[in-house]
Motif scaffolding. Sequence first.
Motif, PDB file in Angstrom:
ATOM      1  N   TYR A 215       0.813  -1.217   0.000  1.00 16.97           N
ATOM      2  CA  TYR A 215       0.000   0.000   0.000  1.00 16.97           C
ATOM      3  C   TYR A 215       0.852   1.275   0.000  1.00 16.97           C
ATOM      4  CZ  TYR A 215       0.970  -0.876   4.950  1.00 16.97           C
ATOM      5  OH  TYR A 215       1.595  -1.160   6.141  1.00 16.97           O
ATOM      6  N   GLU A 216       2.125   1.154   0.350  1.00 15.98           N
ATOM      7  CA  GLU A 216       3.009   2.331   0.310  1.00 15.98           C
ATOM      8  C   GLU A 216       3.418   2.683  -1.121  1.00 15.98           C
ATOM      9  OE1 GLU A 216       6.327   1.656   2.860  1.00 15.98           O
ATOM     10  OE2 GLU A 216       5.145   1.765   4.720  1.00 15.98           O
ATOM     11  N   TYR A 217       3.230   1.745  -2.043  1.00 11.95           N
ATOM     12  CA  TYR A 217       3.689   1.946  -3.425  1.00 11.95           C
ATOM     13  C   TYR A 217       2.595   1.716  -4.464  1.00 11.95           C
ATOM     14  CZ  TYR A 217       7.789   0.775  -0.601  1.00 11.95           C
ATOM     15  OH  TYR A 217       8.725   0.723   0.399  1.00 11.95           O
ATOM     16  N   ILE A 218       1.634   0.859  -4.128  1.00 12.17           N
ATOM     17  CA  ILE A 218       0.592   0.452  -5.071  1.00 12.17           C
ATOM     18  C   ILE A 218      -0.766   0.875  -4.521  1.00 12.17           C
ATOM     19  CG2 ILE A 218      -0.466  -1.503  -6.307  1.00 12.17           C
ATOM     20  CD1 ILE A 218       2.421  -1.136  -7.106  1.00 12.17           C
ATOM     21  N   LYS A 219      -1.641   1.386  -5.371  1.00  7.83           N
ATOM     22  CA  LYS A 219      -2.907   1.943  -4.892  1.00  7.83           C
ATOM     23  C   LYS A 219      -4.150   1.134  -5.277  1.00  7.83           C
ATOM     24  CE  LYS A 219      -0.785   5.084  -2.771  1.00  7.83           C
ATOM     25  NZ  LYS A 219      -0.626   4.857  -1.310  1.00  7.83           N
ATOM     26  N   ARG A 220      -3.992   0.088  -6.087  1.00  8.72           N
ATOM     27  CA  ARG A 220      -5.158  -0.698  -6.492  1.00  8.72           C
ATOM     28  C   ARG A 220      -4.904  -2.193  -6.314  1.00  8.72           C
ATOM     29  NH1 ARG A 220      -4.998   3.307 -10.710  1.00  8.72           N
ATOM     30  NH2 ARG A 220      -6.930   4.515 -10.831  1.00  8.72           N
ATOM     31  N   PHE A 221      -5.928  -2.903  -5.835  1.00  9.20           N
ATOM     32  CA  PHE A 221      -5.896  -4.368  -5.786  1.00  9.20           C
ATOM     33  C   PHE A 221      -7.162  -4.886  -6.442  1.00  9.20           C
ATOM     34  CE2 PHE A 221      -7.058  -8.417  -3.731  1.00  9.20           C
ATOM     35  CZ  PHE A 221      -5.936  -9.166  -4.038  1.00  9.20           C
ATOM     36  N   TYR A 222      -6.979  -5.634  -7.533  1.00  9.06           N
ATOM     37  CA  TYR A 222      -8.107  -6.240  -8.244  1.00  9.06           C
ATOM     38  C   TYR A 222      -8.299  -7.662  -7.702  1.00  9.06           C
ATOM     39  CZ  TYR A 222      -7.835  -2.265 -11.402  1.00  9.06           C
ATOM     40  OH  TYR A 222      -7.843  -0.986 -11.920  1.00  9.06           O
ATOM     41  N   ASP A 223      -9.429  -7.862  -7.044  1.00 11.19           N
ATOM     42  CA  ASP A 223      -9.687  -9.111  -6.321  1.00 11.19           C
ATOM     43  C   ASP A 223     -10.177 -10.206  -7.280  1.00 11.19           C
ATOM     44  OD1 ASP A 223      -9.973 -10.931  -4.306  1.00 11.19           O
ATOM     45  OD2 ASP A 223     -11.802 -10.040  -3.471  1.00 11.19           O
ATOM     46  N   THR A 224      -9.249 -10.736  -8.073  1.00 15.51           N
ATOM     47  CA  THR A 224      -9.603 -11.719  -9.105  1.00 15.51           C
ATOM     48  C   THR A 224      -9.798 -13.128  -8.543  1.00 15.51           C
ATOM     49  OG1 THR A 224      -7.260 -12.145  -9.548  1.00 15.51           O
ATOM     50  CG2 THR A 224      -8.342 -10.456 -10.886  1.00 15.51           C
ATOM     51  N   GLN A 225      -9.221 -13.390  -7.353  1.00 13.55           N
ATOM     52  CA  GLN A 225      -9.268 -14.727  -6.743  1.00 13.55           C
ATOM     53  C   GLN A 225      -8.875 -15.796  -7.767  1.00 13.55           C
ATOM     54  OE1 GLN A 225     -12.558 -15.554  -4.107  1.00 13.55           O
ATOM     55  NE2 GLN A 225     -12.957 -13.381  -3.789  1.00 13.55           N
ATOM     56  N   ALA A 226      -7.759 -15.565  -8.412  1.00  8.46           N
ATOM     57  CA  ALA A 226      -7.365 -16.369  -9.569  1.00  8.46           C
ATOM     58  C   ALA A 226      -6.953 -17.793  -9.213  1.00  8.46           C
ATOM     59  CB  ALA A 226      -6.221 -15.667 -10.310  1.00  8.46           C
ATOM     60  N   TRP A 227      -6.218 -17.967  -8.130  1.00  6.79           N
ATOM     61  CA  TRP A 227      -5.819 -19.307  -7.701  1.00  6.79           C
ATOM     62  C   TRP A 227      -5.273 -19.228  -6.288  1.00  6.79           C
ATOM     63  CZ3 TRP A 227      -2.681 -16.326 -10.802  1.00  6.79           C
ATOM     64  CH2 TRP A 227      -1.353 -16.162 -10.418  1.00  6.79           C
ATOM     65  N   LEU A 228      -5.116 -20.382  -5.646  1.00 11.20           N
ATOM     66  CA  LEU A 228      -4.586 -20.442  -4.293  1.00 11.20           C
ATOM     67  C   LEU A 228      -3.347 -21.342  -4.309  1.00 11.20           C
ATOM     68  CD1 LEU A 228      -7.842 -20.103  -4.032  1.00 11.20           C
ATOM     69  CD2 LEU A 228      -7.446 -20.587  -1.620  1.00 11.20           C
ATOM     70  N   PRO A 229      -2.175 -20.774  -4.563  1.00  6.50           N
ATOM     71  CA  PRO A 229      -0.959 -21.596  -4.572  1.00  6.50           C
ATOM     72  C   PRO A 229      -0.685 -22.141  -3.179  1.00  6.50           C
ATOM     73  CG  PRO A 229      -0.386 -19.289  -4.576  1.00  6.50           C
ATOM     74  CD  PRO A 229      -1.881 -19.346  -4.722  1.00  6.50           C
ATOM     75  N   LYS A 230       0.056 -23.226  -3.129  1.00  5.70           N
ATOM     76  CA  LYS A 230       0.330 -23.865  -1.844  1.00  5.70           C
ATOM     77  C   LYS A 230       1.814 -23.824  -1.507  1.00  5.70           C
ATOM     78  CE  LYS A 230      -1.558 -27.912  -2.889  1.00  5.70           C
ATOM     79  NZ  LYS A 230      -2.250 -27.704  -4.160  1.00  5.70           N
ATOM     80  N   ASN A 231       2.091 -23.601  -0.237  1.00  7.10           N
ATOM     81  CA  ASN A 231       3.409 -23.879   0.313  1.00  7.10           C
ATOM     82  C   ASN A 231       3.419 -25.323   0.784  1.00  7.10           C
ATOM     83  OD1 ASN A 231       4.356 -21.331  -0.131  1.00  7.10           O
ATOM     84  ND2 ASN A 231       4.646 -20.799   2.022  1.00  7.10           N
ATOM     85  N   ALA A 232       4.514 -26.017   0.557  1.00 12.82           N
ATOM     86  CA  ALA A 232       4.656 -27.393   1.021  1.00 12.82           C
ATOM     87  C   ALA A 232       5.860 -27.494   1.940  1.00 12.82           C
ATOM     88  CB  ALA A 232       4.820 -28.344  -0.158  1.00 12.82           C
ATOM     89  N   VAL A 233       5.699 -28.208   3.031  1.00 13.52           N
ATOM     90  CA  VAL A 233       6.821 -28.526   3.908  1.00 13.52           C
ATOM     91  C   VAL A 233       7.302 -29.920   3.517  1.00 13.52           C
ATOM     92  CG1 VAL A 233       7.550 -28.956   6.286  1.00 13.52           C
ATOM     93  CG2 VAL A 233       6.054 -27.023   5.763  1.00 13.52           C
TER      94      VAL A 233
END
Length: 325
Positions: A215-233
């Motif tokens: 938010y200090e540099y970017i003023k727009r967020f388009y909430d596309t909900q495109a995908w949910l990547p996963k972290n794996a342990v």
Amino acid sequence: MNKMLAIITATGAAALTLNAQAATKWDLPSAYPASNLHTKNLEQFVKDVKDYSGGELDITLHANASLYKAPEIKRAVQGNQAQIGEILLTNFANDDPIYALDGLPFLATGYDAAWKLYQAQKEALDKKLGEQGMKLLYTVAWPPQGIFSNKEINSVDDLKGVKWRAYSPVTARIAELVGAQPVTIQQAELAQAMATGVVQAFMTSGSTGWDTKAYEYIKRFYDTQAWLPKNAVIMNKKAFDALDDKSKQALTKAGDEAEKRGWKDSQEKTKWYLEQLSKNGMEIIKPSDALMQGLDKVGDTMLTEWLEKAGPEGKKVIDTYRADK
């Protein structure tokens, strides 16, 4: 009497030394800061493993890419430089198609769908890791991905020529398909890249946006909900096999709990992240139909490409996922 006391004392000291030596030490590198939901989950996981193993397995967490950078962690675990590590699966899409799956746009767009995709994917994922000398312990999904941009984006055409942060082969391919200029930037470097104009737009989660103070540099967020990547342990298989049964059980139990806790926390915090971004001056925008239609086409293209690379095994995973929807 003094001699007997000395013998008892020496014996006790030797026993303590042996106990101290018996504790197995593992290193766990992660690429994300202490404030991140995945890191907080790992902190609890590490405590639980030590507790459940009775101190026999002691894992040191190295957050914020302090031990290895994100793209280096998988190889470090594979080579047993780190016995356990957290990776973003899509970072390794070039290694094998199975790592790219949960980064395909609009294949699985919500938590229920993402969990079902994981169940369909898990066997093939663990098999591939096993072939590379590793073992899957658990995964946690990131919040849904949207587009951060200062530029107004009404369709994918508005992304042409934009300097686009690519943190994985999948996000680099999206850039190519929409005509943007991919720039490889990992999360630990993102704030500086935004501040210096190295990147102008990118797709990531509200969580990353919050962690990097986008938010200090970017003023727009388009909430596309495109995908949910996963972290794996993931763990080095030889290191795991060398553990005693108590430590193996501790890892499995703590991993199961971390997976349940992590998925729950990720879902619960999704709304909170967007609220915090909004409170700090970022406009949260519902994407236009034209933008979504263009992104859907990107998703269709990437799924077709993925199936061609993944072959019959990939088709089986997709068929299993779709049958469960």
